[in-house]
Design a protein around this motif. Structure first.
Motif, short mmCIF file in Angstrom:
data_model
loop_
_atom_site.label_atom_id
_atom_site.label_comp_id
_atom_site.label_asym_id
_atom_site.label_seq_id
_atom_site.Cartn_x
_atom_site.Cartn_y
_atom_site.Cartn_z
N CYS A 1 0.83 -1.21 0.00
CA CYS A 1 0.00 0.00 0.00
C CYS A 1 0.87 1.26 0.00
N GLN A 2 2.00 1.24 0.72
CA GLN A 2 2.88 2.42 0.72
C GLN A 2 3.48 2.63 -0.67
N VAL A 3 3.94 1.54 -1.29
CA VAL A 3 4.50 1.65 -2.64
C VAL A 3 3.44 2.20 -3.60
N CYS A 4 2.24 1.67 -3.48
CA CYS A 4 1.17 2.11 -4.39
C CYS A 4 0.74 3.55 -4.10
N THR A 5 0.81 3.96 -2.85
CA THR A 5 0.50 5.36 -2.52
C THR A 5 1.48 6.29 -3.24
N THR A 6 2.76 5.97 -3.12
CA THR A 6 3.77 6.81 -3.76
C THR A 6 3.63 6.78 -5.27
N LEU A 7 3.42 5.61 -5.83
CA LEU A 7 3.29 5.51 -7.29
C LEU A 7 2.06 6.27 -7.78
N THR A 8 0.96 6.18 -7.04
CA THR A 8 -0.24 6.94 -7.43
C THR A 8 0.08 8.43 -7.46
N GLU A 9 0.88 8.86 -6.50
CA GLU A 9 1.20 10.28 -6.40
C GLU A 9 2.09 10.74 -7.55
N ILE A 10 3.07 9.92 -7.90
CA ILE A 10 4.07 10.42 -8.86
C ILE A 10 3.71 10.12 -10.31
N GLU A 11 2.85 9.15 -10.57
CA GLU A 11 2.60 8.79 -11.96
C GLU A 11 1.96 9.92 -12.76
N MET A 12 1.07 10.68 -12.13
CA MET A 12 0.35 11.69 -12.90
C MET A 12 1.23 12.87 -13.34
N ILE A 13 2.45 12.96 -12.82
CA ILE A 13 3.34 14.01 -13.31
C ILE A 13 3.59 13.82 -14.81
N ALA A 14 3.60 12.56 -15.22
CA ALA A 14 3.85 12.26 -16.63
C ALA A 14 2.61 12.51 -17.49
N SER A 15 1.49 12.86 -16.87
CA SER A 15 0.33 13.38 -17.60
C SER A 15 0.35 14.91 -17.57
N ASP A 16 0.57 15.44 -16.38
CA ASP A 16 0.52 16.90 -16.23
C ASP A 16 1.59 17.60 -17.06
N LEU A 17 2.77 17.02 -17.08
CA LEU A 17 3.86 17.71 -17.77
C LEU A 17 3.65 17.82 -19.28
N PRO A 18 3.35 16.73 -19.99
CA PRO A 18 3.08 16.91 -21.43
C PRO A 18 1.87 17.81 -21.67
N ALA A 19 0.86 17.71 -20.77
CA ALA A 19 -0.32 18.57 -20.94
C ALA A 19 0.08 20.04 -20.84
N LYS A 20 1.05 20.33 -19.97
CA LYS A 20 1.49 21.72 -19.80
C LYS A 20 2.13 22.25 -21.09
N TRP A 21 2.82 21.38 -21.80
CA TRP A 21 3.58 21.83 -22.97
C TRP A 21 2.89 21.60 -24.30
#
Lengths: 363, 148
Positions: free
Chosen positions: A128-148
């Motif tokens: 659950c801790q690993v999945c918490t962190t992965l849930t948090e960081i994965e969306m950066i790879a959506s937000d960043l291309p969306a920004k550009w």
């Protein structure tokens, strides 16, 4: 093109508006290309023929007009700032787009959720801790291309299309890890300031190429190796499937980033220093993240199969895998044409990384 | 153990198994890649080239050491490592534990993934589950493979 006669066609619509039949004759775009479908259908590679396959280094317009169309000279400027092909392009981007479309999967349907076994409390907490962190960081790879993406010239359509698939991939990753955290009677655990700092560093990169270096090469490369080791940390076939499917997606993103940076440097060598500067900072932040107390210790517990052997098995194995992660990253940098061997902030001696093996592997 | 894994005939049988059951690969999606399997053994290595297109394995054949570089990536290991991997697949229906091709290559102690072309090398991870499903086909082969 063969002109079509327009004599006798109406000059006004039923509402009295003037009609323009120019599209029926005399346009300057290429006519009659007729690409041939490949065995699996008509792909983006199949239609990259004739003038339609030519992506200009510096597009004439900054509008959403389709590349290859007969475009009005006064088409509006959309405010794009990434107007050089080397700003966004990668030689494998069409192939990666088709691959992404063909290899989509469903976090709802394709993971055997009903087969989750009850786990010992320490393993459930660690997953659950690993999945918490992965849930948090994965969306950066959506937000960043969306920004550009909305700042990218529309002539680089295929690159934008690929990034759309990446956004969908990352949404699915956030979905699957969030689902896993909740699915077995556990929940979301700790979120620390450190990982938010990493995400902010990536999101606030000054240029898209710097952002790509931080996201695709450094961040996603690091996560790809986490997913690759997913088989080693998974307590059940459910997690194995989850990591295996996510791994394939992540590898596409890394492939784009690696080849984009290579293309950028080949066409504008000055950009290499810009990438180095971003990675100088990114490596420090990533090393902090990779060794953070929550994510790192949870991984070690999973690698050890529980807390009992975390010191004798978990941490030593984690150390070896960290060494491989950093080695993979440095090798990717070599492939991208931005050698970090003389400049990296990663403690190579401490990790026992032999630089000559990296040079040899990519020779 | 009735099968010999170190033969072109064995890999041809895996290709036939894949091509007869595209439904197993549909969920994974199309894959376009070429891989070279190198089994190090006494008396001379076995080098087998595999080419995948869409949902099929379209080419299987022995390749020379010079031709290895034509593949997107190479998987190189001693025969006993390959035997252990395939024995596990046959016994369990699919690779288990640290005997999946991904884990073996990640640990890199007995089988390594190698290649000079960065775009080719990426394909090992991008199409990893297609390759694994292909290798898992060993569990579904009926009877000993005829070595021609």
């Amino acid at each position: 093109m063969t002109d079509v006669g327009i004599e006798g066609l109406p000059t006004h619509s039923l509402l009295g508006q003037p009609l323009d039949w120019a599209w029926l004759q005399g346009v300057e775009s290429e006519w009659g290309i007729q690409p041939k479908p490949s065995p699996r259908g008509l792909t983006m590679l199949d239609i990259a023929v004739g003038s339609y396959g030519e992506v200009p280094d510096r597009p004439r317009y900054r509008s959403m007009a389709p590349r290859g169309a007969d475009i009005d000279g006064d088409t509006p400027d959309m405010g794009y700032i990434l107007n050089r092909k080397s700003d966004v392009w990668a030689d494998n981007v069409r192939e990666l787009y088709e691959e992404a479309v063909a290899r989509q999967w469903s976090a709802t349907r394709d993971i055997p959720w009903t087969e989750l076994p009850e786990l010992p409390s320490d393993l459930e907490h660690a997953m659950c801790q690993v999945c918490t962190t992965l849930t948090e960081i994965e969306m950066i790879a959506s937000d960043l291309p969306a920004k550009w993406m909305w700042r990218m010239n529309h002539d680089f359509l295929e690159a934008k299309m690929f990034l759309c698939t990446q956004i969908m991939d990352e949404a699915r990753h956030a979905e699957v890890f969030r689902k896993r955290a909740l699915a077995n009677g556990g929940g979301l655990l700790k979120s620390r300031a450190g990982q938010e700092s990493l995400l902010r560093t990536i999101l606030e990169a000054r240029t898209y190429t710097q952002a790509t270096a931080l996201l695709h090469l450094l961040g996603e490369g690091f996560i790809l190796d986490i997913f690759r080791m997913g088989e080693l940390i998974s307590p059940s076939p459910v997690e194995k499937k989850m990591f295996r499917m996510a791994m394939q997606d992540e590898a596409r993103h890394v492939a784009y980033g690696t080849m984009h940076l290579r293309y950028a440097i080949e066409h504008d060598p000055d950009v290499a220093e810009e990438i180095h500067e971003a990675l100088d900072h990114g490596e420090v932040v990533l090393t902090d993240f990779g060794t953070n107390a929550d994510f790192g210790s949870a991984l070690a517990v999973l690698l050890a199969g529980g807390t009992d052997d975390v010191e004798t098995k978990g941490f030593p194995l984690q150390f070896e895998l960290t060494k491989r992660q950093m080695t993979s990253y440095l090798a990717r940098c070599e492939r991208a044409g931005v050698s970090r061997l003389e400049r990296t902030k990663i403690p190579l001696d401490l990790l026992g990384i032999d630089v000559s093996t990296i040079k040899g592997a990519v020779a | 153990m009735s099968e010999r894994f170190d033969s072109v005939a064995f890999f041809s049988a895996l290709a036939s198994e894949m091509n007869a059951h595209p439904e197993r690969f549909t969920i994974l999606g199309d894959a376009d890649m070429s891989a070279a399997i190198v089994m190090r053994r006494a008396g001379g290595d076995l080098r087998v080239g595999l080419r995948f297109e869409g949902l099929s394995c379209v080419e299987v054949g022995e390749v020379s050491s010079e031709e290895l570089g034509h593949a997107d990536y190479q998987l190189v290991g001693d025969l006993d490592a390959w035997d252990e991997m395939f024995d596990d697949i046959v016994a369990n229906g699919a690779a288990t534990g640290r005997l999946t091709i991904n884990s073996l290559a990640l640990l890199g102690e007995r089988i390594v993934v190698a290649g000079d072309d960065p775009m080719g090398l990426d394909k090992f991870s991008r199409f990893n589950q297609t390759l694994q499903e292909f290798l898992d086909g060993a569990s579904r082969l009926r009877g000993p493979v005829t070595v021609g």
